[in-house]
Design a protein around this motif. Structure first.
Motif, short mmCIF file in Angstrom:
data_model
loop_
_atom_site.label_atom_id
_atom_site.label_comp_id
_atom_site.label_asym_id
_atom_site.label_seq_id
_atom_site.Cartn_x
_atom_site.Cartn_y
_atom_site.Cartn_z
N SER A 4 0.83 -1.20 0.00
CA SER A 4 0.00 0.00 0.00
C SER A 4 0.87 1.24 0.00
O SER A 4 1.91 1.29 0.65
N GLU A 5 0.42 2.24 -0.73
CA GLU A 5 1.13 3.51 -0.76
C GLU A 5 0.51 4.48 0.24
O GLU A 5 0.93 5.62 0.33
N ASN A 6 -0.50 4.03 0.99
CA ASN A 6 -1.17 4.88 1.97
C ASN A 6 -0.64 4.60 3.37
O ASN A 6 -0.38 3.46 3.73
N GLU A 7 -0.48 5.67 4.08
CA GLU A 7 -0.13 5.62 5.50
C GLU A 7 -1.19 6.40 6.24
O GLU A 7 -1.85 7.27 5.67
N ILE A 8 -1.34 6.13 7.52
CA ILE A 8 -2.32 6.87 8.33
C ILE A 8 -1.61 7.99 9.07
O ILE A 8 -0.61 7.75 9.76
N ASP A 9 -2.12 9.19 8.93
CA ASP A 9 -1.62 10.34 9.69
C ASP A 9 -1.86 10.01 11.16
O ASP A 9 -3.00 9.80 11.58
N PRO A 10 -0.80 9.92 11.98
CA PRO A 10 -0.99 9.51 13.38
C PRO A 10 -1.72 10.54 14.23
O PRO A 10 -2.17 10.23 15.33
N VAL A 11 -1.88 11.75 13.75
CA VAL A 11 -2.56 12.79 14.52
C VAL A 11 -4.06 12.76 14.28
O VAL A 11 -4.86 12.69 15.21
N CYS A 12 -4.48 12.76 13.01
CA CYS A 12 -5.91 12.87 12.71
C CYS A 12 -6.54 11.59 12.17
O CYS A 12 -7.76 11.49 12.10
N GLY A 13 -5.72 10.63 11.75
CA GLY A 13 -6.25 9.37 11.25
C GLY A 13 -6.56 9.33 9.77
O GLY A 13 -7.06 8.33 9.28
N ALA A 21 3.07 12.79 -0.32
CA ALA A 21 2.98 13.53 0.94
C ALA A 21 4.02 14.66 1.00
O ALA A 21 5.20 14.44 0.80
N THR A 22 3.53 15.84 1.29
CA THR A 22 4.40 17.00 1.45
C THR A 22 4.98 17.05 2.85
O THR A 22 6.12 17.45 3.05
N PHE A 23 4.18 16.60 3.83
CA PHE A 23 4.56 16.72 5.23
C PHE A 23 4.97 15.36 5.78
O PHE A 23 4.17 14.43 5.83
N ARG A 24 6.23 15.28 6.22
CA ARG A 24 6.81 14.04 6.74
C ARG A 24 7.65 14.35 7.96
O ARG A 24 8.17 15.45 8.10
N SER A 25 7.80 13.35 8.81
CA SER A 25 8.65 13.51 9.98
C SER A 25 9.21 12.14 10.34
O SER A 25 8.52 11.13 10.21
N TYR A 33 3.82 10.21 7.92
CA TYR A 33 3.28 11.08 6.88
C TYR A 33 2.05 11.81 7.41
O TYR A 33 1.26 11.23 8.16
N PHE A 34 1.89 13.07 6.99
CA PHE A 34 0.84 13.92 7.53
C PHE A 34 0.05 14.60 6.42
O PHE A 34 0.57 14.91 5.37
N CYS A 35 -1.22 14.88 6.71
CA CYS A 35 -2.10 15.53 5.75
C CYS A 35 -1.86 17.04 5.70
O CYS A 35 -2.20 17.68 4.72
N SER A 36 -1.29 17.59 6.76
CA SER A 36 -1.14 19.04 6.84
C SER A 36 0.02 19.41 7.76
O SER A 36 0.48 18.61 8.57
N LEU A 37 0.45 20.65 7.64
CA LEU A 37 1.50 21.16 8.51
C LEU A 37 1.07 21.16 9.99
O LEU A 37 1.87 20.79 10.85
N PRO A 38 -0.17 21.56 10.32
CA PRO A 38 -0.56 21.51 11.73
C PRO A 38 -0.47 20.10 12.34
O PRO A 38 -0.05 19.95 13.48
N GLY A 63 -12.26 17.64 5.74
CA GLY A 63 -12.01 18.90 6.41
C GLY A 63 -11.12 18.63 7.60
O GLY A 63 -11.04 17.52 8.08
N HIS A 64 -10.43 19.63 8.05
CA HIS A 64 -9.52 19.42 9.18
C HIS A 64 -10.28 19.42 10.48
O HIS A 64 -10.65 20.45 11.00
N HIS A 65 -10.50 18.24 11.01
CA HIS A 65 -11.16 18.11 12.30
C HIS A 65 -10.14 18.09 13.43
O HIS A 65 -10.48 18.18 14.57
N CYS A 66 -8.87 17.99 13.08
CA CYS A 66 -7.83 17.86 14.10
C CYS A 66 -7.07 19.15 14.34
O CYS A 66 -6.44 19.29 15.35
N CYS A 67 -7.08 20.04 13.39
CA CYS A 67 -6.17 21.18 13.44
C CYS A 67 -6.90 22.50 13.49
O CYS A 67 -7.89 22.68 12.90
#
Length: 67
Positions: A4-13, A21-25, A33-38, A63-67
């Protein structure tokens, strides 16, 4: 074997396509991998807080429910 090329953003799911992905850590020799900078910023402030989470419903972000 299909990988799979998909990962789950650990913050928002949200599912994140790791190829685009633009946002990685990195933490403990793993890339997250993250959906957003926040979401990335929240993770980097306290990675351990998010690594134990289990998301029961993850999917396309409407929509951003986490940030």
């Amino acid at each position: 074997m299909y990988m799979s090329e998909n990962e789950i953003d650990p913050v928002c799911g949200m599912y994140v396509d790791k190829r685009q992905a633009t946002f990685r850590s990195s933490f403990r020799e793993r890339t997250y991998y993250f959906c957003s900078l926040p979401c990335k910023t929240q993770f980097e402030q306290d990675p351990a807080k998010y690594l134990g989470r289990i998301h029961e419903s993850a999917g396309p972000h409407t929509g951003h429910h986490c940030c």
